[in-house]
Design a protein around this motif. Structure first.
Motif, PDB file in Angstrom:
ATOM      1  N   ASN A 294     -67.926  51.642  -3.345  1.00 40.70           N
ATOM      2  CA  ASN A 294     -68.728  51.065  -4.420  1.00 40.70           C
ATOM      3  C   ASN A 294     -69.815  52.045  -4.851  1.00 40.70           C
ATOM      4  OD1 ASN A 294     -70.615  50.873  -2.394  1.00 40.70           O
ATOM      5  ND2 ASN A 294     -70.710  48.654  -2.392  1.00 40.70           N
ATOM      6  N   ASP A 295     -70.724  51.584  -5.702  1.00 41.62           N
ATOM      7  CA  ASP A 295     -71.747  52.478  -6.242  1.00 41.62           C
ATOM      8  C   ASP A 295     -72.755  52.917  -5.188  1.00 41.62           C
ATOM      9  OD1 ASP A 295     -72.708  49.934  -5.992  1.00 41.62           O
ATOM     10  OD2 ASP A 295     -73.904  49.996  -7.835  1.00 41.62           O
ATOM     11  N   GLN A 296     -72.838  52.219  -4.056  1.00 42.80           N
ATOM     12  CA  GLN A 296     -73.709  52.620  -2.961  1.00 42.80           C
ATOM     13  C   GLN A 296     -72.972  53.468  -1.935  1.00 42.80           C
ATOM     14  OE1 GLN A 296     -75.045  48.897  -1.438  1.00 42.80           O
ATOM     15  NE2 GLN A 296     -76.661  48.696  -2.971  1.00 42.80           N
ATOM     16  N   ALA A 297     -71.739  53.845  -2.213  1.00 41.34           N
ATOM     17  CA  ALA A 297     -70.868  54.661  -1.358  1.00 41.34           C
ATOM     18  C   ALA A 297     -70.421  53.904  -0.109  1.00 41.34           C
ATOM     19  CB  ALA A 297     -71.522  55.989  -0.997  1.00 41.34           C
ATOM     20  N   LYS A 298     -70.366  52.571  -0.196  1.00 44.26           N
ATOM     21  CA  LYS A 298     -69.848  51.771   0.905  1.00 44.26           C
ATOM     22  C   LYS A 298     -68.350  51.569   0.705  1.00 44.26           C
ATOM     23  CE  LYS A 298     -74.010  49.082   1.745  1.00 44.26           C
ATOM     24  NZ  LYS A 298     -74.551  47.709   1.804  1.00 44.26           N
ATOM     25  N   ILE A 299     -67.613  51.508   1.807  1.00 42.25           N
ATOM     26  CA  ILE A 299     -66.172  51.281   1.752  1.00 42.25           C
ATOM     27  C   ILE A 299     -65.930  49.815   1.412  1.00 42.25           C
ATOM     28  CG2 ILE A 299     -64.037  51.340   3.064  1.00 42.25           C
ATOM     29  CD1 ILE A 299     -65.260  53.564   4.769  1.00 42.25           C
ATOM     30  N   LEU A 300     -65.064  49.577   0.437  1.00 43.24           N
ATOM     31  CA  LEU A 300     -64.758  48.209   0.014  1.00 43.24           C
ATOM     32  C   LEU A 300     -63.855  47.519   1.031  1.00 43.24           C
ATOM     33  CD1 LEU A 300     -64.093  48.769  -3.772  1.00 43.24           C
ATOM     34  CD2 LEU A 300     -66.154  47.870  -2.702  1.00 43.24           C
ATOM     35  N   SER A 301     -63.938  46.206   1.083  1.00 35.82           N
ATOM     36  CA  SER A 301     -63.166  45.428   2.044  1.00 35.82           C
ATOM     37  C   SER A 301     -61.718  45.264   1.581  1.00 35.82           C
ATOM     38  CB  SER A 301     -63.802  44.052   2.227  1.00 35.82           C
ATOM     39  OG  SER A 301     -63.711  43.335   1.031  1.00 35.82           O
ATOM     40  N   ARG A 302     -60.890  44.806   2.510  1.00 30.57           N
ATOM     41  CA  ARG A 302     -59.487  44.558   2.188  1.00 30.57           C
ATOM     42  C   ARG A 302     -59.344  43.472   1.144  1.00 30.57           C
ATOM     43  NH1 ARG A 302     -56.264  42.721   7.108  1.00 30.57           N
ATOM     44  NH2 ARG A 302     -54.812  42.271   5.445  1.00 30.57           N
ATOM     45  N   ARG A 303     -60.222  42.501   1.194  1.00 31.25           N
ATOM     46  CA  ARG A 303     -60.167  41.385   0.243  1.00 31.25           C
ATOM     47  C   ARG A 303     -60.363  41.864  -1.188  1.00 31.25           C
ATOM     48  NH1 ARG A 303     -64.627  37.367   1.499  1.00 31.25           N
ATOM     49  NH2 ARG A 303     -65.825  39.015   0.519  1.00 31.25           N
ATOM     50  N   SER A 304     -61.239  42.849  -1.372  1.00 30.44           N
ATOM     51  CA  SER A 304     -61.520  43.317  -2.728  1.00 30.44           C
ATOM     52  C   SER A 304     -60.583  44.442  -3.168  1.00 30.44           C
ATOM     53  CB  SER A 304     -62.971  43.767  -2.839  1.00 30.44           C
ATOM     54  OG  SER A 304     -63.229  44.798  -1.934  1.00 30.44           O
ATOM     55  N   THR A 305     -59.949  45.154  -2.226  1.00 30.90           N
ATOM     56  CA  THR A 305     -59.049  46.234  -2.616  1.00 30.90           C
ATOM     57  C   THR A 305     -57.592  45.793  -2.704  1.00 30.90           C
ATOM     58  OG1 THR A 305     -58.791  46.963  -0.323  1.00 30.90           O
ATOM     59  CG2 THR A 305     -60.494  48.035  -1.633  1.00 30.90           C
ATOM     60  N   GLY A 306     -57.230  44.758  -1.948  1.00 33.26           N
ATOM     61  CA  GLY A 306     -55.857  44.279  -1.981  1.00 33.26           C
ATOM     62  C   GLY A 306     -54.915  45.076  -1.107  1.00 33.26           C
ATOM     63  N   LEU A 307     -55.435  45.832  -0.152  1.00 33.92           N
ATOM     64  CA  LEU A 307     -54.605  46.614   0.756  1.00 33.92           C
ATOM     65  C   LEU A 307     -54.254  45.792   1.988  1.00 33.92           C
ATOM     66  CD1 LEU A 307     -56.606  49.976   0.713  1.00 33.92           C
ATOM     67  CD2 LEU A 307     -54.549  49.440  -0.567  1.00 33.92           C
ATOM     68  N   ASN A 308     -53.177  46.194   2.671  1.00 37.61           N
ATOM     69  CA  ASN A 308     -52.893  45.543   3.945  1.00 37.61           C
ATOM     70  C   ASN A 308     -53.667  46.277   5.048  1.00 37.61           C
ATOM     71  OD1 ASN A 308     -51.400  47.841   4.571  1.00 37.61           O
ATOM     72  ND2 ASN A 308     -49.448  46.891   4.073  1.00 37.61           N
ATOM     73  N   ALA A 309     -53.557  45.825   6.284  1.00 44.83           N
ATOM     74  CA  ALA A 309     -54.383  46.353   7.367  1.00 44.83           C
ATOM     75  C   ALA A 309     -54.107  47.839   7.628  1.00 44.83           C
ATOM     76  CB  ALA A 309     -54.151  45.552   8.638  1.00 44.83           C
ATOM     77  N   LYS A 310     -52.847  48.218   7.613  1.00 46.42           N
ATOM     78  CA  LYS A 310     -52.489  49.613   7.885  1.00 46.42           C
ATOM     79  C   LYS A 310     -53.016  50.534   6.794  1.00 46.42           C
ATOM     80  CE  LYS A 310     -48.462  52.415   9.034  1.00 46.42           C
ATOM     81  NZ  LYS A 310     -47.006  52.399   9.230  1.00 46.42           N
ATOM     82  N   GLN A 311     -52.865  50.129   5.546  1.00 49.85           N
ATOM     83  CA  GLN A 311     -53.363  50.939   4.437  1.00 49.85           C
ATOM     84  C   GLN A 311     -54.882  51.023   4.448  1.00 49.85           C
ATOM     85  OE1 GLN A 311     -51.660  48.660   1.286  1.00 49.85           O
ATOM     86  NE2 GLN A 311     -49.865  49.989   1.100  1.00 49.85           N
TER      87      GLN A 311
ATOM     88  N   LEU B 112     -67.221  63.671  -0.209  1.00 51.04           N
ATOM     89  CA  LEU B 112     -67.781  62.409  -0.681  1.00 51.04           C
ATOM     90  C   LEU B 112     -69.180  62.243  -0.079  1.00 51.04           C
ATOM     91  CD1 LEU B 112     -64.860  59.830  -0.328  1.00 51.04           C
ATOM     92  CD2 LEU B 112     -65.874  60.655  -2.429  1.00 51.04           C
ATOM     93  N   PRO B 113     -70.066  61.553  -0.766  1.00 46.96           N
ATOM     94  CA  PRO B 113     -71.412  61.353  -0.208  1.00 46.96           C
ATOM     95  C   PRO B 113     -71.427  60.238   0.829  1.00 46.96           C
ATOM     96  CG  PRO B 113     -71.258  60.297  -2.320  1.00 46.96           C
ATOM     97  CD  PRO B 113     -69.964  61.044  -2.126  1.00 46.96           C
ATOM     98  N   PHE B 114     -72.347  60.353   1.800  1.00 43.73           N
ATOM     99  CA  PHE B 114     -72.553  59.262   2.753  1.00 43.73           C
ATOM    100  C   PHE B 114     -73.271  58.113   2.074  1.00 43.73           C
ATOM    101  CE2 PHE B 114     -71.623  62.428   5.954  1.00 43.73           C
ATOM    102  CZ  PHE B 114     -70.925  61.697   6.889  1.00 43.73           C
ATOM    103  N   LEU B 115     -74.199  58.416   1.163  1.00 47.08           N
ATOM    104  CA  LEU B 115     -74.879  57.400   0.384  1.00 47.08           C
ATOM    105  C   LEU B 115     -75.310  58.023  -0.940  1.00 47.08           C
ATOM    106  CD1 LEU B 115     -78.335  57.736   0.666  1.00 47.08           C
ATOM    107  CD2 LEU B 115     -77.575  57.388   2.975  1.00 47.08           C
ATOM    108  N   ASN B 116     -75.406  57.169  -1.941  1.00 41.74           N
ATOM    109  CA  ASN B 116     -75.830  57.624  -3.265  1.00 41.74           C
ATOM    110  C   ASN B 116     -77.312  57.339  -3.433  1.00 41.74           C
ATOM    111  OD1 ASN B 116     -73.324  58.518  -4.031  1.00 41.74           O
ATOM    112  ND2 ASN B 116     -72.766  56.639  -5.069  1.00 41.74           N
ATOM    113  N   LYS B 117     -78.059  58.362  -3.743  1.00 46.60           N
ATOM    114  CA  LYS B 117     -79.484  58.191  -3.979  1.00 46.60           C
ATOM    115  C   LYS B 117     -79.706  58.026  -5.469  1.00 46.60           C
ATOM    116  CE  LYS B 117     -80.863  60.951  -0.039  1.00 46.60           C
ATOM    117  NZ  LYS B 117     -81.572  62.127   0.426  1.00 46.60           N
ATOM    118  N   ASP B 118     -80.462  56.994  -5.820  1.00 48.06           N
ATOM    119  CA  ASP B 118     -80.741  56.753  -7.238  1.00 48.06           C
ATOM    120  C   ASP B 118     -82.122  57.183  -7.596  1.00 48.06           C
ATOM    121  OD1 ASP B 118     -78.247  55.790  -7.708  1.00 48.06           O
ATOM    122  OD2 ASP B 118     -78.789  53.716  -7.311  1.00 48.06           O
TER     123      ASP B 118
END
Length: 70
Positions: A30-47, A64-70
């Motif tokens: 997301n815009d804060q450089a956090k990894i999105l959850s499976r629920r929001s990406t639609g991937l299965n567990a392995k993916q 990739l950045p660890f966090l985005n500074k605004d």
């Protein structure tokens, strides 16, 4: 962040995720450089595990950045 919007991960069924493919990995953070959850990406567990490992590798190599500074 809109959780109802799912990313179509089935567009490249046979291709594996790669930590060097930054454009694809940016879809899964997301815009804060956090990894999105499976629920929001639609991937299965392995993916999801593979995708998160690729993002973490890209972060360590400064692709990739660890966090985005605004």
């Amino acid at each position: 962040m809109n959780l109802s919007k799912k990313i179509n991960a089935n567009s490249k069924k046979n291709e594996l995720l790669d930590y060097k493919d930054i454009d694809t990995l940016r879809k899964y953070i997301n815009d804060q450089a956090k990894i999105l959850s499976r629920r929001s990406t639609g991937l299965n567990a392995k993916q999801q595990k593979q995708m998160s490992q690729c993002i973490k590798r890209a972060r360590i190599l400064a692709l990739l950045p660890f966090l985005n500074k605004d």
